[in-house]
Design a protein around this motif. Structure first.
Motif, PDB file in Angstrom:
ATOM      1  N   LYS A 281      55.020 -39.839 -56.872  1.00  0.00           N
ATOM      2  CA  LYS A 281      55.904 -40.837 -57.262  1.00  0.00           C
ATOM      3  C   LYS A 281      57.056 -41.424 -56.747  1.00  0.00           C
ATOM      4  O   LYS A 281      57.709 -40.657 -55.928  1.00  0.00           O
ATOM      5  CB  LYS A 281      56.140 -40.374 -58.722  1.00  0.00           C
ATOM      6  CG  LYS A 281      55.183 -40.031 -59.696  1.00  0.00           C
ATOM      7  CD  LYS A 281      55.501 -39.603 -61.118  1.00  0.00           C
ATOM      8  CE  LYS A 281      54.245 -39.395 -62.068  1.00  0.00           C
ATOM      9  NZ  LYS A 281      54.964 -38.947 -63.569  1.00  0.00           N
ATOM     10  N   GLY A 282      57.253 -42.609 -56.741  1.00  0.00           N
ATOM     11  CA  GLY A 282      58.312 -43.415 -56.211  1.00  0.00           C
ATOM     12  C   GLY A 282      58.187 -44.005 -54.756  1.00  0.00           C
ATOM     13  O   GLY A 282      57.215 -43.554 -54.250  1.00  0.00           O
ATOM     14  N   THR A 283      59.252 -44.517 -54.403  1.00  0.00           N
ATOM     15  CA  THR A 283      59.208 -45.099 -52.997  1.00  0.00           C
ATOM     16  C   THR A 283      59.593 -43.957 -52.044  1.00  0.00           C
ATOM     17  O   THR A 283      59.905 -42.884 -52.377  1.00  0.00           O
ATOM     18  CB  THR A 283      60.241 -46.206 -52.968  1.00  0.00           C
ATOM     19  OG1 THR A 283      61.748 -45.598 -53.263  1.00  0.00           O
ATOM     20  CG2 THR A 283      60.295 -47.151 -54.161  1.00  0.00           C
ATOM     21  N   PRO A 284      59.256 -44.168 -50.787  1.00  0.00           N
ATOM     22  CA  PRO A 284      59.831 -43.154 -49.629  1.00  0.00           C
ATOM     23  C   PRO A 284      61.263 -42.883 -49.900  1.00  0.00           C
ATOM     24  O   PRO A 284      61.349 -41.721 -49.883  1.00  0.00           O
ATOM     25  CB  PRO A 284      59.363 -44.189 -48.530  1.00  0.00           C
ATOM     26  CG  PRO A 284      58.506 -44.906 -48.567  1.00  0.00           C
ATOM     27  CD  PRO A 284      58.449 -45.367 -50.143  1.00  0.00           C
ATOM     28  N   GLU A 285      61.986 -43.848 -50.161  1.00  0.00           N
ATOM     29  CA  GLU A 285      63.396 -43.583 -50.156  1.00  0.00           C
ATOM     30  C   GLU A 285      63.500 -42.628 -51.470  1.00  0.00           C
ATOM     31  O   GLU A 285      64.613 -41.416 -51.500  1.00  0.00           O
ATOM     32  CB  GLU A 285      64.381 -44.781 -50.648  1.00  0.00           C
ATOM     33  CG  GLU A 285      64.422 -45.591 -49.344  1.00  0.00           C
ATOM     34  CD  GLU A 285      63.159 -46.493 -49.075  1.00  0.00           C
ATOM     35  OE1 GLU A 285      62.897 -47.074 -48.020  1.00  0.00           O
ATOM     36  OE2 GLU A 285      62.217 -46.676 -50.181  1.00  0.00           O
ATOM     37  N   GLU A 286      62.871 -42.658 -52.440  1.00  0.00           N
ATOM     38  CA  GLU A 286      62.933 -41.609 -53.727  1.00  0.00           C
ATOM     39  C   GLU A 286      62.416 -40.410 -53.364  1.00  0.00           C
ATOM     40  O   GLU A 286      62.931 -39.220 -53.897  1.00  0.00           O
ATOM     41  CB  GLU A 286      62.474 -42.341 -54.816  1.00  0.00           C
ATOM     42  CG  GLU A 286      63.184 -43.472 -55.422  1.00  0.00           C
ATOM     43  CD  GLU A 286      62.371 -44.240 -56.647  1.00  0.00           C
ATOM     44  OE1 GLU A 286      62.872 -45.099 -57.615  1.00  0.00           O
ATOM     45  OE2 GLU A 286      61.173 -44.275 -56.647  1.00  0.00           O
ATOM     46  N   ILE A 287      61.298 -40.367 -52.745  1.00  0.00           N
ATOM     47  CA  ILE A 287      60.847 -39.096 -52.135  1.00  0.00           C
ATOM     48  C   ILE A 287      61.859 -38.429 -51.397  1.00  0.00           C
ATOM     49  O   ILE A 287      62.190 -37.248 -51.640  1.00  0.00           O
ATOM     50  CB  ILE A 287      59.475 -39.341 -51.320  1.00  0.00           C
ATOM     51  CG1 ILE A 287      58.512 -39.724 -52.266  1.00  0.00           C
ATOM     52  CG2 ILE A 287      59.197 -37.867 -50.625  1.00  0.00           C
ATOM     53  CD1 ILE A 287      57.068 -40.173 -51.471  1.00  0.00           C
TER      54      ILE A 287
END
Length: 558
Positions: A281-287
């Motif tokens: 889940k989430g954007t690459p930045e959130e990962i």
């Protein structure tokens, strides 16, 4: 310092050679071991400068393979790296033959001197033209793979970005993706065969110039195999065929039933659930942010490491059309900084980057604190234990990435890790066949691969795909072109990582302490000694594979 702010200046060979000659002069004039070790520190400094600049250029070239400036830098280093290697070997010989060797060995370790011995057996300056040609061929292959422009409903994808469609929950989408991938390789089949044929003949000639019958022995030396040999690897593969292949086939059949299929085809090879594989889940930045949270909670050491990586922007993980395929961790010695390169594509593999490549980076961060540079010269089977084990140690935090499908991811990861070992051994046996028979035609190589697939992956069905049916799959495995004999290291490491998986389920804290000790040991001892020191069984010993299979079967059927 942030990676984007790191200054770059081309390494001029003549300047390096001049500085190197001065170090050699001082080393020879030294009156005792202490003085020679002080000179050796100057060699560290020179080597750090050279490696840092070359690595910055290499990373920036991989980030955008169409960048004209760094493309020229890559071509330049393809030419001078063999000459730089010659300087390194010259210095190593001097170190090896020092009258004060006992003192130096006490300072930098027995492993370092064994590695020097191996290095001397693997290089001679007469090989430089052949090594330059080899580098150019490898770069040609990498650029060809990176150049893939695959039309997907009007969108242009490279091979890395196509991967997510190979795991789509819709089987027809997967079949379409396989056809697109196969089409690219079929279109470039002749070029791929030509490049590899030239590489095999080039490497064979290098071996013969060094007095070896074929490239196998030289290849082992190039991989710095300092504590095990071909016979030990053969015995390991024998155990895998006897115990692991049947176990892996059970896993594949279990997956077939879960998918509700009468038979598995290649289009199903990377899919584990009818509803599709769990995706993060989430954007690459959130990962990346969740990765930071995970490592902050895992241990004091991992918190310090990941905060350093994040603060200095030592990740480039976004998939882009002109970016080199694949992923890796490399190291910038002047900044004591690991760097993680990857291609996020919206699959669970994105999280694997944050675990696997960060396992490498974590160990690199720890070894970077050791003033003895030789301790960082880990052999690849040890390096891959760090990465593959980290994939398991981070499982308690997978809910950050997969939410309600966390258990699906953990089950998929274990099955995938276990099923990998037969494939990795197949890659290794294929390379032994190829380099022991360098006059094989491209068609004979494809035939050899096809035969091995029946032995290691008997369930495999390409549904009549012309390119893959003829035995062409290996041409998408970059290690076969770029890093001969590397791949068995993944299998040996996975065997150790699976032992850690069993141990951490029994006592997580004790297992982590063992892992941290292994990372800290780095290359201060030989692989076969270190794994015993931290309580792991050697993959080479009879019974090791059977014991792992027995424990995993109990776990998976519990």
């Amino acid at each position: 310092m942030k990676f984007k702010e790191m200054p770059y200046k081309r390494i001029q060979y003549e300047e390096v050679e001049k500085e190197f000659d001065q170090i050699v002069k001082e080393f020879k004039q030294a009156q005792n071991g202490e003085e020679q070790f002080e000179v050796h520190k100057k060699y560290y400094k020179l080597n750090d400068k050279v490696e840092t600049m070359i690595t910055i250029a290499h990373i920036r070239h991989d980030i955008d393979t169409t960048d004209e400036f760094y493309d020229k830098e890559q071509t330049y280093y393809d030419e001078i790296e063999p000459k730089l290697h010659n300087l390194s070997v010259t210095y190593s010989k001097m170190l090896y033959q020092s009258p004060y060797r006992d003192y130096l060995e006490e300072k930098i370790g027995k492993v370092a001197f064994k590695n020097i011995e191996i290095n001397m057996k693997s290089f001679d300056k007469k090989l430089i033209p052949l090594m330059q040609e080899e580098n150019a061929l490898v770069t040609q292959y990498d650029k060809l793979i990176a150049s893939a422009k695959i039309d997907w409903d009007g969108e242009t994808l490279n091979l890395s970005l196509l991967k997510k469609y190979l795991t789509d929950k819709d089987r027809e989408v997967r079949k379409k993706a396989v056809k697109k991938m196969s089409g690219f390789f079929a279109e470039n089949a002749e070029t791929l065969d030509t490049i590899y044929d030239k590489l095999v003949k080039n490497r064979t000639k290098q071996a013969q110039e060094m007095g070896y019958d074929n490239y196998v022995e030289l290849g082992y030396y190039r991989m710095n195999r300092n504590c095990y040999d071909k016979k030990m690897v053969e015995n390991y593969r024998k155990q895998v065929k006897e115990y692991f292949v049947p176990f892996a086939e059970k896993l594949h059949d279990r997956r077939r039933q879960r998918l509700g299929l009468e038979k598995l085809t290649f289009a199903d090879d990377s899919v584990f659930f009818q509803e599709g594989n769990p995706i993060p889940k989430g954007t690459p930045e959130e990962i990346i942010e969740n990765g930071q949270k995970m490592y902050r909670e895992l241990s004091i050491e991992t918190k310090e490491f990941f905060d350093f990586m994040a603060e200095n922007e030592l990740f480039d993980v976004i998939g882009r059309k002109t970016k080199r395929a694949g992923g890796y961790m490399t190291y910038l010695p002047e900044y004591h900084a690991p760097f993680v390169f990857a291609n996020f594509n919206g699959t669970s593999g994105d999280v694997d980057v944050i675990t696997h490549e960060c396992g490498h980076a974590f160990q690199g961060y720890l070894s970077g604190k050791d003033p003895i540079r030789e301790h960082a010269d880990i052999t690849m089977e040890t390096a891959e234990i760090h990465s593959m084990s980290m994939e398991f140690f981070t499982e308690p935090w997978m809910n950050l990435f997969f939410g309600e499908r966390t258990e699906d991811y953990i089950a998929m990861h274990l099955e995938d890790a276990a099923a990998f070992i037969p494939y990795g051994c197949m890659v290794d046996e294929f390379q032994h066949i190829v380099y022991e028979n360098p006059e094989m035609t491209p068609a004979e190589r494809h035939s050899a691969w096809k035969k091995l697939e029946k032995e290691y992956k008997p369930h495999l069905d390409y549904e009549g795909d012309e390119f893959f049916e003829k035995g062409g799959y290996w041409q998408k495995q970059l290690h076969i072109y770029d890093f001969p004999f590397y791949y068995i290291d993944y299998c040996l490491a996975q065997t150790c990582a699976l032992q850690y998986k069993v141990k951490m389920d029994e006592d997580y804290k004790k297992a982590w302490e063992s892992y941290l000790t292994l990372c800290t040991l780095s290359a201060s001892d030989f692989f076969t000694n270190m794994i015993k020191e931290v309580g792991l069984n050697s993959p080479f010993e009879d019974g090791c594979i059977k014991e792992i299979v027995d424990k995993l079967e109990k776990k998976l059927t519990a």
